[in-house]
Motif scaffolding. Structure first.
Motif, PDB file in Angstrom:
ATOM      1  N   ARG A 137     -13.427  38.993  12.596  1.00 35.91           N
ATOM      2  CA  ARG A 137     -14.811  38.627  12.298  1.00 35.91           C
ATOM      3  C   ARG A 137     -14.849  38.001  10.911  1.00 35.91           C
ATOM      4  N   GLY A 138     -15.295  36.764  10.818  1.00 36.98           N
ATOM      5  CA  GLY A 138     -15.441  36.105   9.533  1.00 36.98           C
ATOM      6  C   GLY A 138     -14.138  35.970   8.770  1.00 36.98           C
ATOM      7  N   THR A 139     -13.042  35.725   9.482  1.00 37.47           N
ATOM      8  CA  THR A 139     -11.725  35.664   8.854  1.00 37.47           C
ATOM      9  C   THR A 139     -11.281  34.221   8.680  1.00 37.47           C
ATOM     10  N   THR A 140     -10.795  33.905   7.490  1.00 39.62           N
ATOM     11  CA  THR A 140     -10.227  32.592   7.205  1.00 39.62           C
ATOM     12  C   THR A 140      -8.779  32.766   6.770  1.00 39.62           C
ATOM     13  N   PHE A 141      -7.869  32.138   7.484  1.00 38.59           N
ATOM     14  CA  PHE A 141      -6.458  32.151   7.121  1.00 38.59           C
ATOM     15  C   PHE A 141      -6.130  30.827   6.439  1.00 38.59           C
ATOM     16  N   ARG A 142      -5.727  30.888   5.191  1.00 38.74           N
ATOM     17  CA  ARG A 142      -5.292  29.679   4.490  1.00 38.74           C
ATOM     18  C   ARG A 142      -3.801  29.497   4.713  1.00 38.74           C
ATOM     19  N   LEU A 143      -3.431  28.344   5.220  1.00 38.60           N
ATOM     20  CA  LEU A 143      -2.069  28.104   5.675  1.00 38.60           C
ATOM     21  C   LEU A 143      -1.344  27.148   4.741  1.00 38.60           C
ATOM     22  N   GLY A 144      -0.153  27.541   4.324  1.00 40.98           N
ATOM     23  CA  GLY A 144       0.695  26.672   3.527  1.00 40.98           C
ATOM     24  C   GLY A 144       1.755  26.028   4.395  1.00 40.98           C
ATOM     25  N   GLU A 145       2.773  25.483   3.755  1.00 36.85           N
ATOM     26  CA  GLU A 145       3.859  24.871   4.520  1.00 36.85           C
ATOM     27  C   GLU A 145       4.668  25.936   5.251  1.00 36.85           C
ATOM     28  N   LEU A 146       4.816  27.099   4.629  1.00 33.95           N
ATOM     29  CA  LEU A 146       5.529  28.226   5.224  1.00 33.95           C
ATOM     30  C   LEU A 146       4.648  29.456   5.047  1.00 33.95           C
ATOM     31  N   THR A 147       4.063  29.930   6.139  1.00 31.75           N
ATOM     32  CA  THR A 147       3.091  31.020   6.082  1.00 31.75           C
ATOM     33  C   THR A 147       3.555  32.176   6.944  1.00 31.75           C
ATOM     34  N   LEU A 148       3.513  33.379   6.374  1.00 35.60           N
ATOM     35  CA  LEU A 148       3.844  34.590   7.115  1.00 35.60           C
ATOM     36  C   LEU A 148       2.600  35.453   7.227  1.00 35.60           C
ATOM     37  N   LEU A 149       2.199  35.771   8.454  1.00 34.16           N
ATOM     38  CA  LEU A 149       1.116  36.715   8.703  1.00 34.16           C
ATOM     39  C   LEU A 149       1.758  38.086   8.839  1.00 34.16           C
ATOM     40  N   ALA A 150       1.491  38.961   7.889  1.00 35.52           N
ATOM     41  CA  ALA A 150       2.194  40.241   7.823  1.00 35.52           C
ATOM     42  C   ALA A 150       1.234  41.397   8.035  1.00 35.52           C
ATOM     43  N   GLY A 151       1.675  42.369   8.830  1.00 42.74           N
ATOM     44  CA  GLY A 151       0.865  43.555   9.049  1.00 42.74           C
ATOM     45  C   GLY A 151       1.393  44.358  10.212  1.00 42.74           C
ATOM     46  N   PRO A 152       0.997  45.621  10.307  1.00 42.20           N
ATOM     47  CA  PRO A 152       1.451  46.457  11.426  1.00 42.20           C
ATOM     48  C   PRO A 152       0.832  46.014  12.741  1.00 42.20           C
ATOM     49  N   SER A 153       1.291  46.610  13.808  1.00 38.36           N
ATOM     50  CA  SER A 153       0.764  46.295  15.132  1.00 38.36           C
ATOM     51  C   SER A 153      -0.732  46.581  15.189  1.00 38.36           C
ATOM     52  N   GLY A 154      -1.467  45.687  15.830  1.00 37.79           N
ATOM     53  CA  GLY A 154      -2.899  45.884  15.985  1.00 37.79           C
ATOM     54  C   GLY A 154      -3.754  45.244  14.917  1.00 37.79           C
ATOM     55  N   THR A 155      -3.150  44.496  14.001  1.00 34.08           N
ATOM     56  CA  THR A 155      -3.931  43.873  12.929  1.00 34.08           C
ATOM     57  C   THR A 155      -4.357  42.448  13.263  1.00 34.08           C
ATOM     58  N   GLY A 156      -3.943  41.927  14.411  1.00 40.68           N
ATOM     59  CA  GLY A 156      -4.437  40.621  14.842  1.00 40.68           C
ATOM     60  C   GLY A 156      -3.546  39.447  14.526  1.00 40.68           C
ATOM     61  N   LYS A 157      -2.267  39.684  14.263  1.00 43.67           N
ATOM     62  CA  LYS A 157      -1.352  38.574  13.967  1.00 43.67           C
ATOM     63  C   LYS A 157      -1.172  37.676  15.193  1.00 43.67           C
ATOM     64  N   THR A 158      -0.850  38.295  16.315  1.00 39.79           N
ATOM     65  CA  THR A 158      -0.659  37.527  17.547  1.00 39.79           C
ATOM     66  C   THR A 158      -1.954  36.851  17.970  1.00 39.79           C
ATOM     67  N   THR A 159      -3.074  37.528  17.770  1.00 41.32           N
ATOM     68  CA  THR A 159      -4.372  36.947  18.112  1.00 41.32           C
ATOM     69  C   THR A 159      -4.623  35.672  17.318  1.00 41.32           C
ATOM     70  N   ALA A 160      -4.285  35.687  16.036  1.00 41.97           N
ATOM     71  CA  ALA A 160      -4.479  34.500  15.202  1.00 41.97           C
ATOM     72  C   ALA A 160      -3.620  33.342  15.698  1.00 41.97           C
ATOM     73  N   LEU A 161      -2.368  33.624  16.037  1.00 48.24           N
ATOM     74  CA  LEU A 161      -1.501  32.565  16.553  1.00 48.24           C
ATOM     75  C   LEU A 161      -2.008  32.051  17.892  1.00 48.24           C
TER      76      LEU A 161
END
Length: 400
Positions: free
Chosen positions: A46-70
């Motif tokens: 909800r209301g999330t903005t991911f700022r992406l660089g040339e090499l970006t790692l989305l880091a967090g435990p299971s259930g934090t929405g990494k796969t959802t963002a991809l």
């Protein structure tokens, strides 16, 4: 833009950028690229903005929405390529925020978008999708420098169309026309806008920048269980699961000896035992090919004998060292390769990798991304091992 029914606000996973997104010469403003992923209301975000660089790692435990963002990024890419909404979202209800309540017409939906940078400056795309009771795009906005270039809205729910208005700046300020509600309007603009006024030309340039940035995407999640088997000789274009890696090696080893040598160098770090070469050899009377490691002493090891980490490392290294001509990606063929910047979406980037493999793969990714023609957005469970890598942007996600 007509929004889908709103969900009650709740805390969102907060991305915290811990490294600069600007890596000097890697930032090439002439190459369209997605610099922000906007998840206003999508699944657990909800209301999330991911700022992406040339090499970006989305880091967090299971259930934090990494796969959802991809998954949201890939969905935008497919919409930008002209894919119908139903194919992009086969289970749209799963994309609706969990606590979203239907309105009086029993409608629920979600919102996603992105910002694409390039010659036209930052261009923003926002999409509102109705998921229930029927799937349709109910609103879309394309804007740049505070100017709305395209806006669509659902006016008549009984019709399978939205009313669109795009910037003209001629005898009339805007042009209005219906567009289908199952496709991205921005992707249809090159077929609908005449380009006879300065305003129309600006609309076309912004739309082209957005579409080139979105379509230059390759989702990659190597499947070791499928990579071990011999495969038929095909077109030599790597699939997202990398199960046809042997077929790709059959082609690339002869076509680009320099990059193949770099791949072999990477294999020496990521695989156990000596590695003199990585090649594909005929199998089953030439009907199939299989990938093998040449150990340099006359012995060869088939991929069947490699561990999951070795196979995933091999496939990801190959992806980083190749390009759109080798990957099964829907890149804009009308745009010269020199003007494209391919983005690799790697879910579970660190899955099954040991510390040495992770470090070597990240170092390779940093080198390739620095050149400006490939970018990487990867999901990892923990990114402490990535600390200090030049040019890496780490986005930390947390559970609510």
């Amino acid at each position: 833009m007509t929004p889908p029914p709103a969900a009650p606000p709740r805390p969102a996973a907060a991305p915290l950028t811990h490294a600069p997104t600007d890596t000097g010469r890697a930032r090439r403003p002439g190459l369209p690229r997605v610099t922000e992923l906007l998840l206003s209301a999508f699944a657990g975000h909800r209301g999330t903005t991911f700022r992406l660089g040339e090499l970006t790692l989305l880091a967090g435990p299971s259930g934090t929405g990494k796969t959802t963002a991809l998954r949201a990024y890939e969905a935008l890419a497919r919409l930008g390529g002209g894919t119908e909404l139903g194919e992009v979202f086969p289970d749209p209800s799963a994309c609706v925020p969990e606590r979203a309540r239907p309105d009086a017409q029993r409608r629920r939906g979600f919102r996603i978008g992105c910002t694409a940078d390039g010659p036209e400056g930052p261009v923003r795309l926002e999409i509102a999708v109705q998921a229930e009771p029927e799937l349709r795009i109910v609103g879309e906005r394309l804007s740049a420098d505070g100017l709305v270039l395209l806006e669509t809205a659902l006016r008549d729910p009984s019709r399978r169309a939205v009313q669109a208005a795009w910037h003209t700046a001629g005898a009339t300020a805007v042009t209005r026309a219906p567009l289908p509600d199952d496709r991205l309007g921005t992707a249809l603009l090159p077929l609908r806008v005449a380009g006879t006024t300065a305003g129309q030309l600006r609309v076309l340039a912004a739309a082209e920048q957005m579409l080139v940035a979105l379509r230059s995407v390759f989702p990659c999640d190597p499947r070791p269980g499928r990579m071990r088997e011999p495969v038929p000789v095909g077109g030599g274009r790597l699939l997202p699961g990398c199960e046809n890696l042997a077929d790709v090696l059959w082609r690339t080893r002869a076509e680009c000896t320099r990059r193949h040598a770099l791949l072999v160098d990477a294999m020496r770090v990521g695989c156990a035992g000596p590695v003199a070469d990585l090649l594909a050899e005929p199998f089953a009377g030439g009907r199939l090919v299989r990938a093998v490691l040449d150990r340099g002493d006359g012995a060869r090891t088939t991929l069947r004998r490699l561990g999951d980490g070795e196979l995933r490392y091999t496939a990801l290294a190959l992806v980083l060292l190749t390009g759109p001509g080798v990957l099964e990606a829907d890149v804009p063929g009308e745009v010269p390769a020199a003007l494209q910047c391919l983005t690799v979406l790697a879910d579970g980037l660190d899955r099954a990798l040991d510390p040495a493999q992770r470090a070597a793969l990240l170092a390779l990714a940093a080198r390739m991304c620095e050149r400006g023609h490939i970018r990487l957005v990867g999901a990892v469970s923990d990114a402490t091992w990535a600390a200090g890598v030049p040019g890496a942007t780490v986005v930390h996600l947390r559970r609510d």
